[in-house]
Write an enzyme that holds these catalytic residues in place. Structure first.
Site, PDB file in Angstrom:
ATOM      1  NE  ARG A 188      37.045  39.330  39.003  1.00  0.00           N
ATOM      2  CZ  ARG A 188      37.597  39.985  37.988  1.00  0.00           C
ATOM      3  NH1 ARG A 188      38.862  40.369  38.069  1.00  0.00           N
ATOM      4  NH2 ARG A 188      36.918  40.247  36.912  1.00  0.00           N
ATOM      5  NE  ARG A 247      40.457  46.330  28.752  1.00  0.00           N
ATOM      6  CZ  ARG A 247      40.549  46.100  30.054  1.00  0.00           C
ATOM      7  NH1 ARG A 247      41.301  46.853  30.815  1.00  0.00           N
ATOM      8  NH2 ARG A 247      39.914  45.095  30.583  1.00  0.00           N
ATOM      9  CE  LYS A 307      44.438  43.033  32.906  1.00  0.00           C
ATOM     10  NZ  LYS A 307      43.534  41.880  32.721  1.00  0.00           N
ATOM     11  NE  ARG A 325      35.549  41.145  31.497  1.00  0.00           N
ATOM     12  CZ  ARG A 325      35.704  40.641  32.717  1.00  0.00           C
ATOM     13  NH1 ARG A 325      34.781  39.873  33.235  1.00  0.00           N
ATOM     14  NH2 ARG A 325      36.796  40.910  33.405  1.00  0.00           N
ATOM     15  NE  ARG A 374      34.966  43.106  37.547  1.00  0.00           N
ATOM     16  CZ  ARG A 374      36.151  43.278  36.960  1.00  0.00           C
ATOM     17  NH1 ARG A 374      37.244  43.383  37.704  1.00  0.00           N
ATOM     18  NH2 ARG A 374      36.258  43.371  35.651  1.00  0.00           N
TER      19      ARG A 374
END
Ligand code: AP5
Length: 212
Positions: free
Chosen positions: A122, A88, A13, A166, A155
Site C-alpha cells: 500500500r 472496533r 474498507k 494488527r 504508513r
C-alpha cells in the site's frame, strides 16, 4: 444511509468507503485518518496516539468515542455517513448505539495472506490521502498521486511486524463485533479478497436492498 464498514486491516474498507461516499454524497468518517492527521499536525491527540498506532494497537475506547461523538455532531452527518474503522470494540459499539441508529454493517471478509500482500504494497498520498497499491492499483507515475500530484508514502503501521500485531488485535478485539451485529440483524458479508470492482458491486447490491 448510515453504514459501518467492518473488517480486518487491509480488507479494503478505506478504498471502498471513498468510492461509496462519493457516489452517495455522504461523508466517510475514518478514525484512522483522523488520528493520522493529528499525528501529522503534532497536536496533543497526535502525541497520545502516535506510539499506539505505530505498534498496531488500539487507541483507548474513551478517547476514540469522544472523538467520534464530536465528529458526528457536525451537520454534514445528518444525511448519513460511512464509519470506516469505527467501532472496533464491543464497548465502542455500545457507546455508538447510545446516540446513533445504524442502517447496515458491511463485513469485509478476507484471508490473512491477502491482507499481508495488500498492506505491504500500500502507498498513501501525503497530501490528499488517496490510496494506491504498487501492484493492484499503481499510480500512473511512481510515488506521485494521480489526483493531486502529492508524494506517496508507506504508513508506519504497514511494516510486517505491525501488520501481524494488527491482525492479532483485530481477531481479539474487533472480530466479536461480527456476532454482535449479526445478532442485531444488521450484518451483511462481502467477499473482499478479489478486485475493487467486485467489492463495489456487492456493496451496491446491499445498499439497494437496504433502500427498498
Ligand atoms: P485504520 O486506518 O482504520 O487502519 P485499519 O483498520 O488497520 O485499516 P487499513 O486502513 O489498514 O485498511 P483498509 O481496510 O482501509 O484497506 P485499504 O482500503 O487501505 O487504523 C489505523 C490505526 O488507528 C489502528 O491500528 C489504531 O491504532 C487506530 N484506530 C483507528 N480506528 C480506531 C478505533 N475505532 N479504535 C481504536 N483505535 C483506532 O486497502 C489496503 C490496500 O489494498 C491498498 O493498497 C489498496 O489499494 C489495496 N486494495 C484495497 N481493496 C482492494 C481490492 N479489492 N483488490 C485489490 N487491492 C485492494
Amino acid at each position: 444511509m448510515k453504514l459501518i464498514f467492518l473488517g480486518a486491516p487491509g480488507a479494503g474498507k478505506g478504498t471502498l468507503a471513498g468510492t461509496v461516499s462519493r457516489a452517495l454524497k455522504i461523508p466517510q468518517i475514518s478514525t484512522g485518518d483522523i488520528f493520522r492527521e493529528a499525528v501529522k499536525n503534532g497536536t496533543d491527540l497526535g502525541g497520545k496516539v502516535k506510539g499506539i498506532m505505530e505498534r498496531g494497537e488500539l487507541v483507548p475506547d474513551d478517547l476514540t468515542v469522544e472523538l467520534i461523538r464530536e465528529r458526528m455532531s457536525r451537520p454534514d452527518t445528518r444525511g448519513g455517513y460511512i464509519l470506516d474503522g469505527f467501532p472496533r470494540t464491543v464497548p465502542q459499539a455500545n457507546a455508538l448505539a447510545e446516540f446513533q441508529t445504524i442502517d447496515g454493517v458491511i463485513n469485509f471478509q478476507i484471508p490473512d495472506d491477502v491482507v499481508i500482500r495488500r498492506l505491504s504494497g500500500r502507498r498513501v498520498c501525503r497530501s490528499c490521502g488517496a490510496i494506491y497499491h504498487v501492484d493492484n492499483m499503481p499510480p500512473k507515475k511512481e510515488n506521485v498521486c494521480d489526483s493531486c500530484g502529492g508524494e506517496l508514502y508507506t504508513r508506519d503501521d504497514d511494516k510486517i511486524e505491525a501488520i501481524r500485531n494488527r491482525l492479532q488485535v483485530y481477531r481479539r478485539q474487533t472480530e466479536p463485533l461480527i456476532a454482535y451485529y449479526r445478532e442485531l440483524g444488521l450484518l451483511h458479508d462481502i467477499d473482499s479478497s478479489e478486485s475493487v470492482e467486485h467489492s463495489q458491486v456487492q456493496i451496491e447490491r446491499i445498499i439497494h436492498r437496504l433502500r427498498s
